[in-house]
Write a protein that holds these residues in place. Structure first.
Motif, mmCIF file in Angstrom:
data_model
loop_
_atom_site.group_PDB
_atom_site.id
_atom_site.type_symbol
_atom_site.label_atom_id
_atom_site.label_comp_id
_atom_site.label_asym_id
_atom_site.label_seq_id
_atom_site.Cartn_x
_atom_site.Cartn_y
_atom_site.Cartn_z
ATOM 1 N N LEU A 19 0.824 -1.207 0.000
ATOM 2 C CA LEU A 19 0.000 0.000 0.000
ATOM 3 C C LEU A 19 0.861 1.260 0.000
ATOM 4 N N SER A 20 1.887 1.283 0.840
ATOM 5 C CA SER A 20 2.780 2.443 0.894
ATOM 6 C C SER A 20 3.488 2.650 -0.435
ATOM 7 N N LEU A 21 3.936 1.571 -1.048
ATOM 8 C CA LEU A 21 4.606 1.662 -2.342
ATOM 9 C C LEU A 21 3.654 2.181 -3.414
ATOM 10 N N VAL A 22 2.454 1.636 -3.463
ATOM 11 C CA VAL A 22 1.465 2.055 -4.462
ATOM 12 C C VAL A 22 1.096 3.524 -4.274
ATOM 13 N N MET A 23 0.912 3.944 -3.032
ATOM 14 C CA MET A 23 0.582 5.349 -2.786
ATOM 15 C C MET A 23 1.730 6.258 -3.229
ATOM 16 N N GLY A 24 2.952 5.853 -2.968
ATOM 17 C CA GLY A 24 4.106 6.632 -3.433
ATOM 18 C C GLY A 24 4.145 6.725 -4.950
ATOM 19 N N ILE A 25 3.833 5.626 -5.621
ATOM 20 C CA ILE A 25 3.820 5.616 -7.091
ATOM 21 C C ILE A 25 2.698 6.488 -7.637
ATOM 22 N N ILE A 26 1.521 6.420 -7.013
ATOM 23 C CA ILE A 26 0.393 7.244 -7.474
ATOM 24 C C ILE A 26 0.710 8.727 -7.313
ATOM 25 N N ILE A 27 1.274 9.097 -6.178
ATOM 26 C CA ILE A 27 1.634 10.504 -5.976
ATOM 27 C C ILE A 27 2.712 10.911 -6.958
ATOM 28 N N ASP A 28 3.650 10.004 -7.243
ATOM 29 C CA ASP A 28 4.698 10.283 -8.226
ATOM 30 C C ASP A 28 4.095 10.520 -9.607
ATOM 31 N N SER A 29 3.060 9.750 -9.963
ATOM 32 C CA SER A 29 2.435 9.948 -11.268
ATOM 33 C C SER A 29 1.606 11.221 -11.303
ATOM 34 N N PHE A 30 1.105 11.625 -10.161
ATOM 35 C CA PHE A 30 0.276 12.823 -10.057
ATOM 36 C C PHE A 30 1.139 14.085 -10.065
ATOM 37 N N HIS A 31 2.241 14.036 -9.331
ATOM 38 C CA HIS A 31 3.198 15.145 -9.241
ATOM 39 C C HIS A 31 4.603 14.565 -9.314
ATOM 40 N N ALA A 32 5.118 14.373 -10.513
ATOM 41 C CA ALA A 32 6.424 13.738 -10.695
ATOM 42 C C ALA A 32 7.547 14.503 -9.995
ATOM 43 N N ALA A 75 5.616 8.144 2.347
ATOM 44 C CA ALA A 75 5.154 6.756 2.321
ATOM 45 C C ALA A 75 5.944 5.916 3.327
ATOM 46 N N LEU A 76 7.232 6.186 3.450
ATOM 47 C CA LEU A 76 8.050 5.438 4.416
ATOM 48 C C LEU A 76 7.675 5.791 5.859
ATOM 49 N N PHE A 77 7.395 7.048 6.126
ATOM 50 C CA PHE A 77 6.941 7.427 7.469
ATOM 51 C C PHE A 77 5.589 6.787 7.778
ATOM 52 N N PHE A 78 4.695 6.791 6.797
ATOM 53 C CA PHE A 78 3.386 6.154 6.963
ATOM 54 C C PHE A 78 3.571 4.661 7.263
ATOM 55 N N LEU A 79 4.433 4.005 6.495
ATOM 56 C CA LEU A 79 4.694 2.579 6.695
ATOM 57 C C LEU A 79 5.267 2.321 8.084
ATOM 58 N N ALA A 80 6.193 3.150 8.523
ATOM 59 C CA ALA A 80 6.779 2.975 9.859
ATOM 60 C C ALA A 80 5.715 3.088 10.944
ATOM 61 N N GLY A 81 4.817 4.052 10.807
ATOM 62 C CA GLY A 81 3.731 4.199 11.774
ATOM 63 C C GLY A 81 2.802 2.999 11.756
ATOM 64 N N ALA A 82 2.467 2.509 10.560
ATOM 65 C CA ALA A 82 1.577 1.345 10.444
ATOM 66 C C ALA A 82 2.239 0.102 11.036
ATOM 67 N N LEU A 83 3.538 -0.046 10.818
ATOM 68 C CA LEU A 83 4.240 -1.197 11.394
ATOM 69 C C LEU A 83 4.279 -1.105 12.918
ATOM 70 N N SER A 84 4.382 0.115 13.452
ATOM 71 C CA SER A 84 4.348 0.260 14.919
ATOM 72 C C SER A 84 2.991 -0.175 15.457
ATOM 73 N N HIS A 85 1.933 0.090 14.719
ATOM 74 C CA HIS A 85 0.586 -0.336 15.122
ATOM 75 C C HIS A 85 0.507 -1.861 15.190
ATOM 76 N N VAL A 86 0.967 -2.506 14.145
ATOM 77 C CA VAL A 86 0.912 -3.973 14.083
ATOM 78 C C VAL A 86 1.770 -4.576 15.195
ATOM 79 N N LEU A 87 2.945 -4.012 15.420
ATOM 80 C CA LEU A 87 3.833 -4.499 16.475
ATOM 81 C C LEU A 87 3.180 -4.346 17.850
#
Length: 156
Positions: free
Chosen positions: A106-119, A129-141
């Motif tokens: 999800l984080s990768l796809v969101m990064g790619i979509i934003i990249d396509s929207f604003h290269a 996206a990496l900060f979002f992923l880190a926060g989500a992983l802290s939730h799961v942990l």
């Protein structure tokens, strides 16, 4: 199980750990604030599949994003997000939104979509996206640790 306040504290702790790891990097105040916000959003995101603060925030953010897509006439992204908004209503709690592989994808796809929207903002999108992923992983942990502790104390 931890509530949203515990997950926010976990997101803050994760953010501080990341800052310690990137000490040599000299980010601007705006970049620091962005990273913090995305880490907190990520820390609430996995509970989007139940009635929660995370779900409320998800739908508010989704609505604002949908309005932006309409404003910029990005009907393709509008349709995609409109369909994705229904996913939390169709899955069980602690299902796909608590899977590490899904959060990474999800984080990768969101990064790619934003990249396509604003290269020109691809670096910005990847960092957020990496900060979002880190926060989500802290939730799961946090969920896994509290589940194990609860099991351990009940067994005794």
């Amino acid at each position: 199980m931890p509530g949203y306040k515990t997950h926010l504290v976990g997101g803050c702790a994760t953010y501080l750990i990341i800052l310690q790891c990137i000490k040599s990097f000299q980010p601007t105040v705006f970049m620091l604030m962005q990273g913090f916000v995305f880490c907190l959003l990520g820390s609430l995101f996995p509970d989007v599949d139940i009635k929660s603060k995370g779900q409320n925030l998800f739908y508010v953010c989704a609505f604002m994003t949908l309005c932006c897509f309409l404003y910029y006439n990005r009907i393709d992204l509008f349709i995609g997000l409109s369909l994705a908004v229904f996913t939390p209503l169709l899955v069980k709690h602690r299902g796909i939104f608590h899977k590490i592989w899904f959060l990474m994808l999800l984080s990768l796809v969101m990064g790619i979509i934003i990249d396509s929207f604003h290269a020109k903002n691809s670096t910005w999108a990847l960092k957020n996206a990496l900060f979002f992923l880190a926060g989500a992983l802290s939730h799961v942990l946090l969920d896994r640790v509290t589940t194990r502790l609860k099991y351990w104390f009940i067994r005794k």
